[in-house]
Write a protein that holds these residues in place. Structure first.
Motif, PDB file in Angstrom:
ATOM      1  N   GLY A 107     -14.215  19.146   4.782  1.00 44.84           N
ATOM      2  CA  GLY A 107     -15.031  18.074   5.339  1.00 44.84           C
ATOM      3  C   GLY A 107     -14.478  16.672   5.196  1.00 44.84           C
ATOM      4  N   VAL A 108     -13.269  16.534   4.659  1.00 43.10           N
ATOM      5  CA  VAL A 108     -12.668  15.201   4.555  1.00 43.10           C
ATOM      6  C   VAL A 108     -12.428  14.680   5.964  1.00 43.10           C
ATOM      7  CG1 VAL A 108     -10.632  13.914   3.788  1.00 43.10           C
ATOM      8  CG2 VAL A 108     -11.624  15.685   2.316  1.00 43.10           C
ATOM      9  N   ASN A 109     -12.849  13.433   6.214  1.00 45.11           N
ATOM     10  CA  ASN A 109     -12.669  12.862   7.542  1.00 45.11           C
ATOM     11  C   ASN A 109     -11.921  11.528   7.517  1.00 45.11           C
ATOM     12  OD1 ASN A 109     -14.743  11.162   6.624  1.00 45.11           O
ATOM     13  ND2 ASN A 109     -16.308  12.359   7.676  1.00 45.11           N
ATOM     14  N   ARG A 110     -11.410  11.161   6.343  1.00 49.87           N
ATOM     15  CA  ARG A 110     -10.603   9.940   6.229  1.00 49.87           C
ATOM     16  C   ARG A 110      -9.580  10.139   5.120  1.00 49.87           C
ATOM     17  NH1 ARG A 110     -10.874   5.105   3.106  1.00 49.87           N
ATOM     18  NH2 ARG A 110     -10.031   3.322   4.234  1.00 49.87           N
ATOM     19  N   LEU A 111      -8.325   9.844   5.417  1.00 50.80           N
ATOM     20  CA  LEU A 111      -7.269   9.901   4.415  1.00 50.80           C
ATOM     21  C   LEU A 111      -6.854   8.487   4.041  1.00 50.80           C
ATOM     22  CD1 LEU A 111      -4.843  12.641   5.817  1.00 50.80           C
ATOM     23  CD2 LEU A 111      -6.623  12.912   4.073  1.00 50.80           C
ATOM     24  N   SER A 112      -6.520   8.301   2.785  1.00 50.46           N
ATOM     25  CA  SER A 112      -5.926   7.061   2.313  1.00 50.46           C
ATOM     26  C   SER A 112      -4.573   7.441   1.722  1.00 50.46           C
ATOM     27  CB  SER A 112      -6.813   6.393   1.268  1.00 50.46           C
ATOM     28  OG  SER A 112      -6.221   5.193   0.837  1.00 50.46           O
ATOM     29  N   ILE A 113      -3.500   6.996   2.371  1.00 50.74           N
ATOM     30  CA  ILE A 113      -2.161   7.430   1.996  1.00 50.74           C
ATOM     31  C   ILE A 113      -1.390   6.270   1.366  1.00 50.74           C
ATOM     32  CG2 ILE A 113      -0.004   8.445   2.820  1.00 50.74           C
ATOM     33  CD1 ILE A 113      -1.595   9.569   5.217  1.00 50.74           C
ATOM     34  N   GLY A 114      -0.841   6.514   0.189  1.00 56.10           N
ATOM     35  CA  GLY A 114      -0.059   5.500  -0.518  1.00 56.10           C
ATOM     36  C   GLY A 114       1.365   5.455  -0.013  1.00 56.10           C
ATOM     37  N   ILE A 115       1.568   4.756   1.089  1.00 57.10           N
ATOM     38  CA  ILE A 115       2.913   4.627   1.651  1.00 57.10           C
ATOM     39  C   ILE A 115       3.658   3.484   0.964  1.00 57.10           C
ATOM     40  CG2 ILE A 115       4.157   3.950   3.740  1.00 57.10           C
ATOM     41  CD1 ILE A 115       2.318   5.769   5.285  1.00 57.10           C
ATOM     42  N   GLU A 116       2.972   2.391   0.696  1.00 56.28           N
ATOM     43  CA  GLU A 116       3.446   1.199  -0.021  1.00 56.28           C
ATOM     44  C   GLU A 116       4.389   0.324   0.791  1.00 56.28           C
ATOM     45  OE1 GLU A 116       1.276   1.272  -1.953  1.00 56.28           O
ATOM     46  OE2 GLU A 116       1.153   3.194  -2.899  1.00 56.28           O
ATOM     47  N   SER A 117       5.332   0.904   1.560  1.00 58.69           N
ATOM     48  CA  SER A 117       6.236   0.105   2.390  1.00 58.69           C
ATOM     49  C   SER A 117       6.871   0.989   3.455  1.00 58.69           C
ATOM     50  CB  SER A 117       7.338  -0.522   1.524  1.00 58.69           C
ATOM     51  OG  SER A 117       8.246  -1.252   2.336  1.00 58.69           O
ATOM     52  N   PHE A 118       7.274   0.354   4.561  1.00 59.27           N
ATOM     53  CA  PHE A 118       8.050   1.054   5.587  1.00 59.27           C
ATOM     54  C   PHE A 118       9.528   0.677   5.481  1.00 59.27           C
ATOM     55  CE2 PHE A 118       3.838   1.012   7.771  1.00 59.27           C
ATOM     56  CZ  PHE A 118       3.663   2.384   7.790  1.00 59.27           C
ATOM     57  N   ASN A 119       9.875  -0.038   4.436  1.00 55.38           N
ATOM     58  CA  ASN A 119      11.240  -0.489   4.225  1.00 55.38           C
ATOM     59  C   ASN A 119      11.875   0.382   3.136  1.00 55.38           C
ATOM     60  OD1 ASN A 119      13.343  -2.013   2.734  1.00 55.38           O
ATOM     61  ND2 ASN A 119      12.918  -3.598   4.265  1.00 55.38           N
ATOM     62  N   ASP A 120      12.911   1.134   3.490  1.00 55.50           N
ATOM     63  CA  ASP A 120      13.514   2.070   2.546  1.00 55.50           C
ATOM     64  C   ASP A 120      14.086   1.380   1.308  1.00 55.50           C
ATOM     65  OD1 ASP A 120      12.818   4.329   3.992  1.00 55.50           O
ATOM     66  OD2 ASP A 120      14.738   4.444   5.061  1.00 55.50           O
ATOM     67  N   MET A 126      10.752   0.193  -5.662  1.00 58.66           N
ATOM     68  CA  MET A 126       9.480   0.592  -6.284  1.00 58.66           C
ATOM     69  C   MET A 126       9.550   1.997  -6.878  1.00 58.66           C
ATOM     70  SD  MET A 126       6.519  -0.877  -3.763  1.00 58.66           S
ATOM     71  CE  MET A 126       7.260  -0.449  -2.199  1.00 58.66           C
ATOM     72  N   GLU A 127      10.713   2.628  -6.772  1.00 59.09           N
ATOM     73  CA  GLU A 127      10.923   3.990  -7.275  1.00 59.09           C
ATOM     74  C   GLU A 127      10.005   5.000  -6.607  1.00 59.09           C
ATOM     75  OE1 GLU A 127      10.601   3.466 -11.526  1.00 59.09           O
ATOM     76  OE2 GLU A 127      12.647   2.688 -11.645  1.00 59.09           O
ATOM     77  N   ARG A 128       9.757   4.780  -5.306  1.00 61.14           N
ATOM     78  CA  ARG A 128       8.961   5.731  -4.529  1.00 61.14           C
ATOM     79  C   ARG A 128       9.891   6.835  -4.043  1.00 61.14           C
ATOM     80  NH1 ARG A 128       3.803   5.930  -5.078  1.00 61.14           N
ATOM     81  NH2 ARG A 128       3.556   6.618  -2.948  1.00 61.14           N
ATOM     82  N   ASN A 129       9.379   8.047  -3.967  1.00 59.01           N
ATOM     83  CA  ASN A 129      10.187   9.212  -3.616  1.00 59.01           C
ATOM     84  C   ASN A 129      10.051   9.613  -2.157  1.00 59.01           C
ATOM     85  OD1 ASN A 129      11.608   9.831  -5.876  1.00 59.01           O
ATOM     86  ND2 ASN A 129      10.104  11.239  -6.707  1.00 59.01           N
ATOM     87  N   HIS A 130       9.957   8.658  -1.260  1.00 62.08           N
ATOM     88  CA  HIS A 130       9.905   8.991   0.163  1.00 62.08           C
ATOM     89  C   HIS A 130      10.597   7.904   0.968  1.00 62.08           C
ATOM     90  CE1 HIS A 130       6.315   6.356  -0.146  1.00 62.08           C
ATOM     91  NE2 HIS A 130       6.644   6.009   1.095  1.00 62.08           N
ATOM     92  N   THR A 131      10.835   8.228   2.228  1.00 57.81           N
ATOM     93  CA  THR A 131      11.474   7.288   3.140  1.00 57.81           C
ATOM     94  C   THR A 131      10.515   6.937   4.266  1.00 57.81           C
ATOM     95  OG1 THR A 131      12.345   9.028   4.564  1.00 57.81           O
ATOM     96  CG2 THR A 131      13.741   8.344   2.689  1.00 57.81           C
ATOM     97  N   TYR A 132      10.914   5.963   5.050  1.00 59.71           N
ATOM     98  CA  TYR A 132      10.134   5.574   6.231  1.00 59.71           C
ATOM     99  C   TYR A 132       9.967   6.767   7.176  1.00 59.71           C
ATOM    100  CZ  TYR A 132       9.177   3.454  10.774  1.00 59.71           C
ATOM    101  OH  TYR A 132       8.648   3.157  11.995  1.00 59.71           O
ATOM    102  N   ASP A 133      11.028   7.512   7.400  1.00 54.98           N
ATOM    103  CA  ASP A 133      10.945   8.669   8.299  1.00 54.98           C
ATOM    104  C   ASP A 133       9.978   9.726   7.764  1.00 54.98           C
ATOM    105  OD1 ASP A 133      12.664   7.623  10.215  1.00 54.98           O
ATOM    106  OD2 ASP A 133      14.450   8.535   9.302  1.00 54.98           O
ATOM    107  N   GLU A 134       9.966   9.938   6.449  1.00 53.64           N
ATOM    108  CA  GLU A 134       9.019  10.894   5.861  1.00 53.64           C
ATOM    109  C   GLU A 134       7.583  10.392   6.007  1.00 53.64           C
ATOM    110  OE1 GLU A 134      11.818  12.962   2.464  1.00 53.64           O
ATOM    111  OE2 GLU A 134      10.978  10.975   2.061  1.00 53.64           O
ATOM    112  N   ALA A 135       7.392   9.091   5.909  1.00 59.23           N
ATOM    113  CA  ALA A 135       6.052   8.512   6.103  1.00 59.23           C
ATOM    114  C   ALA A 135       5.583   8.732   7.534  1.00 59.23           C
ATOM    115  CB  ALA A 135       6.064   7.021   5.763  1.00 59.23           C
TER     116      ALA A 135
END
Length: 156
Positions: A107-120, A126-135
């Motif tokens: 029943g979840v109808n809204r997601l809040s995603i911690g992307i933090e930045s679109f700049n690799d 920030m030691e985030r483990n994802h890239t812009y393309d993965e976002a």
């Protein structure tokens, strides 16, 4: 009471910039925490209709699917309005088809995603483990599973 916030303090990794109450994910602690949440709701909730439910953290998506399902059994104690907005915070690295399908079914109808930045470069800083393309892929996948209401956390 119109709105409820449920804090899930567990994370798979601890971000250096995060000031929220959090701790590393540990299965037995999750079970104890969810059991305590159930007791709190049973003892204090007075049956009011809820229009907004926000599950944040920490990182709720760090929970196992079994624990997420148990969390939603507990949430079933609330009287949710027919058009209740149910938000669930996700770490981008946790997003996959199984999680999205489960959240949609629950029943979840809204997601809040911690992307933090679109700049690799900023993500690396920030030691985030994802890239812009993965976002971009995660957002596309979320839309595919019917999540039209998506919040993106960005840092400036």
């Amino acid at each position: 009471m119109e709105s409820v916030y449920i804090h899930i303090p567990f994370c798979k990794s601890i971000c250096s910039y995060c000031d929220f109450c959090k701790m590393y994910y540990h299965g037995p602690w999750v079970t104890q925490y969810l059991n305590a949440l159930l007791m709190e709701i049973e003892e204090r909730y007075e049956g009011e209709e809820i229009n907004t439910l926000y599950i944040g953290g920490g990182t709720p998506s760090s929970l196992s699917l079994k624990d997420i399902k148990y969390l939603f059994e507990i949430i079933g104690k609330f009287k949710l309005s027919n058009n209740c907005e149910i938000s669930f915070e996700c770490n981008l690295n946790d997003i996959n088809e199984e999680l999205l399908r489960t959240l949609k079914d629950l029943g979840v109808n809204r997601l809040s995603i911690g992307i933090e930045s679109f700049n690799d470069d900023k993500l690396k800083f920030m030691e985030r483990n994802h890239t812009y393309d993965e976002a971009k892929y995660a957002m596309k996948l979320a839309r595919y599973y019917g999540f039209d209401n998506i919040n993106l956390d960005l840092m400036y």
